[in-house]
Enzyme design. Structure first.
Site: not given
Length: 592
Positions: A279-280, A199, A309, A328-329
């Protein structure tokens, strides 16, 4: 027993158990009528009282209001693990984001009352899925609401990196005016490799096309026609690495993608490449990226996510001059936050009402006797799916899959829903962050364009054994291992259960026999003496233990396929040496 509808009202402490779909799940041909349970745990909502939902992290107002129409809502943020365990025994549902760890201790402390955990977002790394299922608790997530926000943030970082926005901003605010130092690069005409064409990845591709970029993508599962529809070419991992000017990461964090971008990977990229990761954090080996930046192999990086994090203050990658970072926005827009809040609230309320959402990520309750009989067959179907999808050549996409069941039991005695779900799980999970189970398998498969059909072969003999063999075929694809293509032109793998363990018994048209555990190497070679010994020596020099080996051949002295089961993963050098053996015509390494 109604596997889908009865779990939320009663839990039988005697006749049912729950299972974790993150491990091998058993299934069974027949779903028997359950015995009347001796002890029932009945939800408070069944008695007319409102359930209680604990919201442990900030959730959008729209979601909170929706929850309050159905339940008592307790918004308690920043709970310590001890405080969460104390509160949870009074709650029927729990909603968290990524900051709260829902551990086994939380489920144990709930003492059976907690019936659903909602993760407001996609990843569920912070929820112990096995413990949830063992305690009869459904886990749901919100996988769609933040798609656009994440894609937009990826584009924001892409443009910021190309024009040194963050560095130039800091320089001006420090009283400097360094126009020559921060000369950027144009995006028009540059090649962007989107790694993971789900997606978010596909939305990033659409926007990058609008910026005049040439977009390619690597995703072993994405259908080629969907990529072509937006002007994107699906390519191999190698081609993406060696041709891209910019690489944008959108793959899930799985065992297969963990530290996928490492020293070896960076050695193959185009010198001066720029990398964006929304992503990660775990898909990048951060120490390796630091070395690639220092050497100039990677010109710049933009990172929204990290392995730890928040990252430690002394993190050299965060402080690197050529790295742009954000906390992490990806999903942090007002619209996305409200969308996620509504999506997770709807899923939680639906679960408390007795509905099973398509976003469920663990399995419903299943009778113990069902699990006991067919547990090895469920393991077999998942592993056959995993093998089959790894044999597909990159860029081909998987759309048409046929599963054949051979059994002496009559069609009315063979309910294959769980087996079908496990094949889908095996096909999708190795290259996706989606968790597939009996509840969502058909939905996830349809969502990804997978057309899975089933065929049953009725055999003569005693129905005591539920299944003789299971075959998985993938049509209209190319294969990394040509010998896996059967006479029908499809990638074909077949297996059966021997002594309670799943075995691979056919690859393409070649009969083999290898236990499905660890990893597998498939070799096609000229049938001649000494080949097994040569391969064995290479593996022994690497201290790689061979747990199983078999050779299937057309005829003596002709072609043969050797199947080797391994306890450890061999190095690239070892695999290269195997490929250099004169008699070896092709080989492939497959992870289980």
């Amino acid at each position: 027993m109604s596997v889908i509808s009865s779990w939320n009202l009663t839990i039988s402490l005697n006749t049912t158990i729950s299972l974790s779909w993150r491990s091998s799940l058993p299934s069974r041909a027949i779903f028997p009528r359950p015995k009347k349970p001796k002890t029932l745990v009945v939800l408070a909502i069944a008695l007319g009282a409102k359930p209680t939902v604990l919201v442990a992290e900030k959730l959008g107002d729209a979601g909170i209001q929706l929850l309050r129409t159905f339940a008592n809502v307790d918004c308690s943020y920043n709970l310590s693990p001890e405080e969460l365990c104390t509160k949870i025994s009074l709650c029927d549902a729990l909603i968290v984001r990524s900051g709260t760890k829902v551990t086994r201790e939380v489920f144990e402390s709930a003492m059976g009352r907690l019936k659903v955990v909602g993760r407001a977002g996609v990843g569920i790394d912070n929820v112990d899925i096995s413990a949830a299922t063992e305690h009869g608790c459904l886990v749901v997530n919100a996988p769609t609401a933040n798609t656009i926000a994440a894609a937009e943030h990826g584009i924001a970082l892409l443009t910021a990196v190309s024009r040194n926005v963050a560095q130039a901003d800091a320089s001006v605010k420090a009283g400097k005016w360094e126009r020559n130092k921060y000369v950027g690069v144009s995006l028009v005409g540059k090649i962007l490799a989107v790694m993971g064409f789900g997606k978010v990845g596909s939305e990033v591709a659409r926007r990058a096309k609008g910026l005049g970029m040439q977009v390619i993508a690597h995703d072993p599962y994405a259908p080629a026609d969907r990529a072509r529809a937006i002007g994107v070419e699906l390519v191999s991992f190698e081609e993406a690495l060696t041709t891209a000017d910019f690489i944008s990461l959108h793959m899930p964090l799985t065992p297969a993608t963990s530290k996928m971008f490492n020293d070896e990977t960076f050695s193959r990229v185009k010198k001066g490449v720029r990398i964006i990761n929304v992503a990660r954090g775990g898909v990048i080996d951060e120490e390796a990226l630091l070395r690639a930046l220092d050497s100039g192999i990677v010109a710049q990086a933009a990172l929204d996510v990290f392995t730890e994090e928040p990252p430690p203050q002394e993190n050299k990658l965060v402080r690197h001059e050529n790295v742009t970072v954000t906390p992490h926005l990806g999903a942090s827009t007002t619209e996305a936050q409200e969308g996620v809040a509504l999506e997770i609230a709807e899923a939680v309320v639906g679960a408390l009402k007795g509905e099973l959402a398509a976003t469920a990520v663990n399995a419903p309750m299943v009778p113990a006797e069902v699990l006991l009989e067919l547990s090895p067959y469920v393991a077999l179907t998942e592993k056959l799916g995993r093998l089959a999808v790894q044999l597909v050549a990159g860029g081909s996409g998987v759309k048409f899959v046929k599963v054949t069941y051979a059994s002496a039991r009559g069609p009315d005695d063979l309910d294959t829903r769980l087996l079908r779900a496990m094949v889908t799980k095996g096909l999708i999970e190795p290259i996706s962050s989606v968790f597939v189970n009996l509840v969502n398998a058909d939905f996830i498969g349809k969502q990804r364009g997978l057309r899975l059909t089933e065929e049953r072969i009725v055999l003569d003999g005693s129905p005591e054994k539920p299944l003789e063999f299971i075959q998985v075929r993938i049509a209209n694809v190319e294969s990394k291992f040509a010998s896996a293509i059967s006479n029908s032109g499809e990638i074909t793998v077949e297996g059966r259960v021997k002594d309670g363990k799943p075995h691979l018994t056919k690859v393409g048209s070649f009969g083999v026999d290898v236990s499905l555990e660890g990893s597998i190497v498939l070799c096609r070679q000229s049938d001649q003496p000494g080949i097994i010994g040569k391969v064995g020596n290479i593996l022994s020099e690497e201290n790689v233990n061979v747990n199983f080996m078999s050779v299937g051949r057309i005829a003596p002295g002709k072609q043969a396929v050797m199947t080797i089961g391994l306890d450890e993963e061999p190095s690239r050098d070892a695999l290269k040496k195997i490929g250099e053996i004169t008699a070896v015509e092709e080989f492939v390494f497959l992870k289980l």
